[in-house]
Design an enzyme around this catalytic site. Structure first.
Site, PDB file in Angstrom:
ATOM      1  N   ASP A 290       0.207  -5.837  -8.619  1.00  0.00           N
ATOM      2  CA  ASP A 290       0.513  -5.060  -7.423  1.00  0.00           C
ATOM      3  C   ASP A 290      -0.761  -5.014  -6.570  1.00  0.00           C
ATOM      4  O   ASP A 290      -1.843  -5.423  -7.007  1.00  0.00           O
ATOM      5  CB  ASP A 290       1.027  -3.664  -7.777  1.00  0.00           C
ATOM      6  CG  ASP A 290       1.876  -3.076  -6.638  1.00  0.00           C
ATOM      7  OD1 ASP A 290       1.712  -3.516  -5.487  1.00  0.00           O
ATOM      8  OD2 ASP A 290       2.685  -2.172  -6.894  1.00  0.00           O
TER       9      ASP A 290
HETATM   10  C1  BGC Z   1       3.618  -1.628  -3.606  1.00  0.00           C
HETATM   11  C2  BGC Z   1       4.509  -2.802  -3.924  1.00  0.00           C
HETATM   12  C3  BGC Z   1       4.507  -3.774  -2.780  1.00  0.00           C
HETATM   13  C4  BGC Z   1       3.073  -4.186  -2.477  1.00  0.00           C
HETATM   14  C5  BGC Z   1       2.951  -5.224  -1.389  1.00  0.00           C
HETATM   15  C6  BGC Z   1       2.253  -2.040  -3.092  1.00  0.00           C
HETATM   16  O1  BGC Z   1       1.558  -0.958  -2.607  1.00  0.00           O
HETATM   17  O2  BGC Z   1       3.477  -0.849  -4.775  1.00  0.00           O
HETATM   18  O3  BGC Z   1       5.806  -2.352  -4.220  1.00  0.00           O
HETATM   19  O4  BGC Z   1       5.308  -4.873  -3.100  1.00  0.00           O
HETATM   20  O5  BGC Z   1       2.353  -3.028  -2.102  1.00  0.00           O
HETATM   21  O6  BGC Z   1       3.239  -4.703  -0.154  1.00  0.00           O
END
Ligand code: BGC
Length: 733
Positions: A290
């Site tokens: 993530d």
């Molecule tokens: C979130 C994810 C997301 C990623 C990319 C993160 O902060 O937890 O769900 O896919 O950002 O935007």
């Protein structure tokens, strides 16, 4: 993922043979653009500033539009980039041109984006859409999103989000299919089919990314990013099933979650990434971290420094680094020093190249002008689908004395700022949705030709405009109040400790009720809310969630009875925040809550939920009878006679639950095991049968062993998880 041809596999092998270590490491690097000049913060910080309110959404938009963004072209040219987070097709083409035409090996980039519940055709948030209990509908939403985004150069969706979430305080409950592993697995499979199913036509499919792996929804006290401690049996029985189902369906990628699980961050967790995902489930795609998560393992206190973080993450099975550049800066040395085996690096690169190959990015790296403009005007089919999905996601929670449906000649006062704020219908994570596509409830009532006047009166954050409220009360024969949460009050980093109606909205409702006029509450929210007062005093309550671009039309059609609501709750509604986490399928205690003192209950609030999982009324009524169970060697066929006892046609979700009476591990009081949605005309009866394969009646222990234990099982069938017929049977496996 369809198996690659021999020729495609050979091409990947030959690329790997030609790649330098730097080029290999480049394939593990995903970036978002850095913002340069004038505004000296990273994209992530900017997002954080918007989230915590230091800058508004509009300011964010202005900064992004005006800021010069550094896409790291030089690094790209040297083969140091694999993936970019982007939604601008022109940018995608420009960056792709460098990757394909100017790098030594011409390996295309893969563009990823958060397409959670629709790209431009934004449909209901997942928590609502799962409540349709219609996998074909869920699949179609994903298929439409895949086509629209692919035409914009995005071939990788960071979805479906399939985190089981049982704590309504957690803001991200809005992004997933709710609290039940069976329903979440059905949802997960449907989404992967929708995103990936059409994988012979490059304009029609994208790679799924299952997230957040795993147990992110169980964060302690519902506070986002918080720690998770959980028995492995619970992990396997409740939190992993939708991931397992989606991997079986062929999901191409997985995103690890931010949380630590039993002390080990999921970003570098060998048990979940290697033992379970790869060895047990046979996952052959790749795993991405993530955002910034590899670096955050240093803050967790699990990695000492960046070098340690890189080594631990890659060795554990983390293939791609989202946003920290740690792999780019650290892995070469780690491989040279033997801390990370070259085979592991090669394995990660191969996995990523396979997905790029399967996506046809080598053959079709760019989007054409025609594609970029293909959805400038949304096709009627997409609009129709968004409307159908919204209508079917609406849940009727209460309807005293048949107050609903309304009649068009009733004089309505429509009350509440949420009724008219365009982008609020989109809900959390809908960055590619456009305000110009959004139909508010106010607009929906206008489209329906209703006789109404509109009074904003109060927002979820403001004081009440008393004068306006008095005018609203005076003007209407019926008061329709739209209350709930702003879209930004759920989603990431949007946990709430007290999940009552925010701001002064409850006071507003009290005032409306005190007027003596009939009140209808339309709830617009991204999580279950605790509404004991509201559910006692307001005669009609409709859960409308955040339903996407066609929200207003869908709500109007339900309000006026053109559509009979048939949606069901995918998550328990507690009657007080202090009951959280609250879910129907909790393990049984030795002292189930009752009125007597020494039972599992509270002194100050009821032990029962306000509305149970699976609940949802209709403008008609259904009667359940004749529960019967037929057993064969490998299946139980459970049936009921369902009768529509009201005056209008309606749909009902017949739900099959099971309880294992005595087992070697304490089992949930009830577990959903199957369902069937049926539509009946007034007076019509039908025998409805749901098959339960015996192999699905078991459970995992802490060692990942699956148990099927002979003995008594109670089977339940009903229209929600509370009100069911039941029968006990003895089963031998
Ligand atoms: C979130 C994810 C997301 C990623 C990319 C993160 O902060 O937890 O769900 O896919 O950002 O935007």
């Amino acid at each position: 993922m369809r198996e690659l041809s021999a020729e495609q596999k050979n091409k990947i092998t030959s690329l790997l043979e030609q790649m330098t270590i730097e080029e290999k490491i480049g394939q593990l690097n995903q970036i978002s653009p850095s913002i340069v000049g004038g505004f000296d913060v990273s994209f992530e910080e900017l997002i954080e500033m918007m989230t915590d309110g230091r800058i508004s959404k509009e300011e964010f938009g202005r900064i992004m539009a005006g800021a010069r963004q550094d896409y790291h072209d030089d690094v790209n040219r040297a083969g140091g980039l694999s993936s970019v987070l982007s939604s601008d097709p022109e940018v995608c083409n420009q960056l792709q041109k460098i990757a394909v035409e100017e790098t030594r090996l011409g390996i295309p980039l893969i563009f990823g984006f958060d397409v959670i519940h629709g790209f431009r055709t934004v449909v209901p948030i997942a928590l609502a859409e799962a409540g349709t209990f219609e996998p074909e509908l869920m699949e179609k939403s994903a298929r439409i999103a895949a086509k629209e985004s692919r035409a914009s150069g995005i071939s990788w969706h960071f979805s479906p989000m399939v985190d089981i979430s049982r704590d309504a305080r957690w803001g991200r409950i809005s992004e997933g299919p709710g609290e039940d592993p069976y329903l979440a697995s059905v949802f997960a499979r449907a989404k992967v089919r929708g995103q990936q199913g059409d994988d012979r036509d490059p304009s029609g499919y994208v790679a799924s990314c299952l997230k957040h792996y795993v147990a992110y929804g169980a964060c302690e006290s519902g506070r986002d990013y918080n720690t998770v401690s959980m028995a492995k049996s619970m992990l396997h029985n409740a939190y992993l099933p939708p991931f397992k189902a989606a991997v079986e369906e062929g999901a191409a990628t997985v995103m690890a979650s931010f949380n630590d699980l039993n002390g080990v961050p999921c970003t570098m967790n060998e048990y979940t990434l290697r033992t379970v995902l790869r060895e047990k489930y046979g996952f052959d795609g790749f795993v991405v971290s993530d955002a910034n998560a590899i670096k955050e393992c240093i803050i967790h206190g699990y990695a000492q420094d960046e070098a340690d973080a890189a080594e631990k993450a890659l060795n554990a099975g983390m293939d791609m680094d989202m946003g920290t550049w740690i792999y780019s800066h650290q892995l070469k040395k780690a491989v040279e020093e033997g801390r990370v085996p070259m085979e592991r690096l090669d394995d990660a690169v191969r996995r990523i190249l396979q997905v790029k190959m399967w996506l046809s990015l080598f053959d079709k790296p760019y989007v054409t002008e025609e594609e970029i403009h293909r959805y400038d005007v949304l096709p009627q089919e997409h609009l129709d689908h968004a409307l159908e999905a919204a209508e079917k996601s609406i849940v009727l929670l209460k309807n005293e004395k048949g107050l609903l449906p309304l009649k068009k000649d009733q004089k309505i006062s429509l009350i509440g700022a949420l009724a008219a704020e365009k982008e609020e219908v989109l809900g959390s994570w809908a960055m590619s949705g456009r305000a110009s596509d959004c139909v508010t409830i106010q607009q929906g009532l206008m489209n329906a030709g209703a006789d109404f006047s509109y009074y904003p009166c109060c927002t979820p954050e403001s004081e009440i405009d008393e004068k306006e409220t008095d005018a609203a009360i005076a003007a209407g024969d019926i008061l329709v109040a739209v209350v709930g949460e702003y879209a930004s009050m759920s989603g990431e980093a949007s946990s709430r400790a007290d999940i009552i109606l925010p701001g002064k909205q409850r006071e507003l409702l009290e005032k409306l009720v005190a007027s003596g006029k009939p009140v209808v509450a339309l709830l617009m929210n991204g999580r279950p809310l605790a509404l004991p007062w509201e559910s006692e005093h307001i005669p009609a309550i409709v859960e409308c969630w955040h339903l996407g671009i066609q929200m207003g039309n869908a709500v109007a059609r339900v309000l006026f009875g053109e559509v009979n609501p048939g949606g069901k709750l995918t998550c328990t509604f507690p009657s007080a925040s202090g009951q959280c986490p609250m879910y129907y399928n909790a393990p049984k205690t030795g002292r189930p809550g009752s009125r007597s003192k020494f039972t599992s209950r509270y002194l100050d609030v009821p032990s029962a939920p306000l509305y149970p999982f699976g609940f949802g009324l209709s403008y008609t009524t259904f009667e359940y009878g004749d529960l019967a169970v037929e057993q064969t060697a490998d299946t139980l066929a459970v049936s009921v006679t369902l009768k529509n006892t009201g005056d209008v046609a309606g749909s009902e979700v017949v739900q099959l639950y099971m309880h294992d009476v005595a087992a070697s591990l304490v089992r949930p009081a009830k577990e959903l095991k199957g369902f069937r949605k049926v539509t009946l005309e007034p007076g019509e009866s039908r025998k409805v049968t749901v098959a339960l394969p015996k192999e699905q009646m078991g459970f995992y222990d802490d060692d990942m062993e699956y148990h099927l234990e002979d003995g008594a099982f109670i089977l339940y069938m009903g229209g929600n998880s509370r009100d069911c017929l039941s029968e006990t049977v003895t089963v031998k496996f």
